[in-house]
Scaffold this motif. Structure first.
Motif, mmCIF file in Angstrom:
data_model
loop_
_atom_site.group_PDB
_atom_site.id
_atom_site.type_symbol
_atom_site.label_atom_id
_atom_site.label_comp_id
_atom_site.label_asym_id
_atom_site.label_seq_id
_atom_site.Cartn_x
_atom_site.Cartn_y
_atom_site.Cartn_z
ATOM 1 N N LEU A 82 0.815 -1.215 0.000
ATOM 2 C CA LEU A 82 0.000 0.000 0.000
ATOM 3 C C LEU A 82 0.848 1.265 0.000
ATOM 4 C CD1 LEU A 82 -2.835 -1.081 2.461
ATOM 5 C CD2 LEU A 82 -3.106 -0.456 0.052
ATOM 6 N N ALA A 83 2.067 1.172 0.553
ATOM 7 C CA ALA A 83 2.963 2.331 0.586
ATOM 8 C C ALA A 83 3.763 2.480 -0.704
ATOM 9 C CB ALA A 83 3.919 2.212 1.767
ATOM 10 N N SER A 84 3.636 1.519 -1.628
ATOM 11 C CA SER A 84 4.395 1.560 -2.873
ATOM 12 C C SER A 84 3.810 2.584 -3.838
ATOM 13 C CB SER A 84 4.383 0.181 -3.547
ATOM 14 O OG SER A 84 4.945 -0.803 -2.710
ATOM 15 N N PRO A 85 4.641 3.145 -4.728
ATOM 16 C CA PRO A 85 4.114 4.058 -5.758
ATOM 17 C C PRO A 85 3.123 3.325 -6.661
ATOM 18 C CG PRO A 85 6.523 4.151 -5.639
ATOM 19 C CD PRO A 85 6.105 2.989 -4.808
ATOM 20 N N VAL A 86 2.207 4.070 -7.225
ATOM 21 C CA VAL A 86 1.257 3.526 -8.196
ATOM 22 C C VAL A 86 1.665 4.002 -9.584
ATOM 23 C CG1 VAL A 86 -1.135 3.530 -9.001
ATOM 24 C CG2 VAL A 86 -0.629 3.415 -6.540
ATOM 25 N N ILE A 87 1.826 3.044 -10.499
ATOM 26 C CA ILE A 87 2.193 3.390 -11.874
ATOM 27 C C ILE A 87 1.020 3.060 -12.799
ATOM 28 C CG2 ILE A 87 4.655 3.072 -11.430
ATOM 29 C CD1 ILE A 87 2.885 0.490 -13.570
ATOM 30 N N ARG A 88 1.032 3.662 -13.970
ATOM 31 C CA ARG A 88 -0.024 3.441 -14.951
ATOM 32 C C ARG A 88 0.601 2.859 -16.212
ATOM 33 N NH1 ARG A 88 -5.183 5.683 -16.290
ATOM 34 N NH2 ARG A 88 -5.525 5.811 -18.540
ATOM 35 N N ARG A 89 0.189 1.635 -16.552
ATOM 36 C CA ARG A 89 0.678 0.989 -17.763
ATOM 37 C C ARG A 89 0.088 1.671 -19.003
ATOM 38 N NH1 ARG A 89 5.078 -2.357 -16.772
ATOM 39 N NH2 ARG A 89 4.533 -4.234 -15.591
ATOM 40 N N ARG A 90 0.695 1.406 -20.149
ATOM 41 C CA ARG A 90 0.174 1.956 -21.406
ATOM 42 C C ARG A 90 -1.242 1.471 -21.690
ATOM 43 N NH1 ARG A 90 2.649 6.405 -23.570
ATOM 44 N NH2 ARG A 90 4.919 6.226 -23.310
ATOM 45 N N SER A 91 -1.589 0.308 -21.150
ATOM 46 C CA SER A 91 -2.934 -0.227 -21.333
ATOM 47 C C SER A 91 -3.980 0.530 -20.533
ATOM 48 C CB SER A 91 -2.957 -1.698 -20.922
ATOM 49 O OG SER A 91 -2.664 -1.827 -19.539
ATOM 50 N N GLY A 92 -3.514 1.387 -19.625
ATOM 51 C CA GLY A 92 -4.420 2.102 -18.739
ATOM 52 C C GLY A 92 -4.556 1.465 -17.368
ATOM 53 N N VAL A 93 -4.052 0.231 -17.202
ATOM 54 C CA VAL A 93 -4.139 -0.461 -15.921
ATOM 55 C C VAL A 93 -3.176 0.182 -14.921
ATOM 56 C CG1 VAL A 93 -3.770 -2.663 -14.736
ATOM 57 C CG2 VAL A 93 -4.837 -2.618 -16.998
ATOM 58 N N GLN A 94 -3.645 0.427 -13.719
ATOM 59 C CA GLN A 94 -2.808 0.960 -12.651
ATOM 60 C C GLN A 94 -2.347 -0.180 -11.753
ATOM 61 O OE1 GLN A 94 -5.557 4.090 -11.145
ATOM 62 N NE2 GLN A 94 -3.919 5.505 -11.682
ATOM 63 N N LYS A 95 -1.081 -0.093 -11.306
ATOM 64 C CA LYS A 95 -0.518 -1.146 -10.474
ATOM 65 C C LYS A 95 0.365 -0.545 -9.382
ATOM 66 C CE LYS A 95 -0.389 -4.776 -14.010
ATOM 67 N NZ LYS A 95 0.405 -5.882 -14.585
ATOM 68 N N TYR A 96 0.480 -1.284 -8.289
ATOM 69 C CA TYR A 96 1.479 -0.947 -7.283
ATOM 70 C C TYR A 96 2.852 -1.385 -7.796
ATOM 71 C CZ TYR A 96 -2.390 -0.470 -3.943
ATOM 72 O OH TYR A 96 -3.534 -0.097 -3.310
ATOM 73 N N GLU A 97 3.859 -0.524 -7.625
ATOM 74 C CA GLU A 97 5.228 -0.894 -7.985
ATOM 75 C C GLU A 97 5.968 -1.258 -6.700
ATOM 76 O OE1 GLU A 97 8.078 0.619 -11.359
ATOM 77 O OE2 GLU A 97 8.164 2.023 -9.675
#
Length: 334
Positions: free
Chosen positions: A226-241
């Motif tokens: 939960l403390a990890s940065p959130v990134i956005r893939r080119r597909s539009g999907v957001q994920k924790y890094e």
């Protein structure tokens, strides 16, 4: 006669002699990579990708990557454009626009990455699509490695490639494999010596969908995710890094022997064995289908030939990712 206002620009019209005072070296993928830069911000992106990785031992080759800040700039209207691949005359690369590009020269064992302040505002894209691209291409091409879109885990010096379509749960599977004591080799960029099948990668991050939290019972690990940065893939999907470094997960410190080819499946199999063996002909067909990019690489034919005697498996989805991780553990540890 009218002289230019800045004769220094005429003496160095390409800006190639601009001093690069910052230097950092990392050992990665069997190579010692020296980063040189004129920007602390660019160097910080490289360090975010490659700091604190397990020591690999004596590197086989010396590589150099220049990180230069672009003189001009143009703001992006939203997400930066997708990089366009380019190549020819022994050079490969990618370009976002006139200010942001990467050029890789494997024969010289050097690469140039130029970034603008506007792209720096999109740190994930700048790091992943340009800086990491430069290192991966340079390391693979200078050493004759086959680059695969696949994750990998290992135990006792033996590794398993994890292949499958995006969204099949490979990253969540790798996380639970790490929780069961397996070593993470890489999330999605595997590199294989096509002759000896030595398998390596960079175990820096896992990118987890938000719903992966539902499979994590440990409160400390949930808090870390939960403390990890959130990134956005080119597909539009957001994920924790999720950063794998820091000692909480076991990371492969050197290349391992490729021993198993595993294709992940979204098909749920709550009862019975999750691992289904693949006949050789089916295995090789699946390998070609799954690795369309790798098929064009010089070492592909040798890699496929060397894989001919390896066991191949379909790993079906269990009722919990722990079940799939346990199946991998049994496969690698007996």
């Amino acid at each position: 006669m009218t002289w230019p206002q800045d004769p220094r620009r005429v003496a160095d019209p390409f800006g190639e002699r601009a001093p690069l005072a910052l230097r950092r070296s990392v050992d990665v993928l069997g190579a010692r990579v020296e980063f040189l830069s004129d920007s602390a911000a660019l160097m910080a992106l490289a360090e975010a990708a490659y700091r604190d990785l397990p020591a690999e031992g004596s590197p086989q080759v010396q590589l150099q990557v220049e990180l230069r800040m672009a003189a001009g700039d143009a703001a992006f209207d939203g997400e930066p454009p997708r990089p366009q691949m380019l190549g020819g005359a022994g050079v490969v690369g990618a370009a976002v626009d006139a200010h942001n590009h990467v050029l890789v020269m494997p024969a010289l064992r050097r690469a140039l990455v130029q970034l603008s302040p506007a792209l720096l505002a999109h740190g994930y894209h700048a790091r992943y699509e340009l800086i990491e691209f430069a290192v991966f291409q340079l390391a693979a091409r200078s050493q004759g490695l086959v680059a695969l879109h696949a994750g990998a885990v290992s135990a006792g010096g033996s590794g398993a490639l994890l292949m499958g379509v995006s969204g099949a749960g490979k990253s969540t599977l790798a996380l639970h494999a790490a929780l069961q004591g397996l070593e993470v080799v890489t999330e999605d960029g595997s590199f294989v010596d096509p002759t000896g099948l030595a398998l390596s990668g960079v175990a820096n991050f896992l990118h987890l969908r938000f719903d992966a939290l539902g499979w994590i019972g440990d409160p400390a690990l949930r808090a870390r995710v939960l403390a990890s940065p959130v990134i956005r893939r080119r597909s539009g999907v957001q994920k924790y890094e999720l950063d794998l470094r820091g000692g909480w997960a076991r990371l492969a410190s050197r290349p391992v022997r490729l021993a198993h080819l595993v294709f992940t499946s979204a098909e749920l199999r709550a009862d019975g064995a999750l691992l289904e063996p693949l006949p050789r002909d089916t295995l090789l067909a699946r390998l070609h289908e799954d690795q369309a990019y790798a098929m064009g690489q010089p070492g592909w034919a040798r890699f496929v030939h060397a894989c001919g005697d390896l066991p191949g498996w379909v790993l079906h989805r269990g009722s919990h990712p722990q079940a799939g991780a346990a199946a991998l553990r049994r496969l690698l540890m007996g």
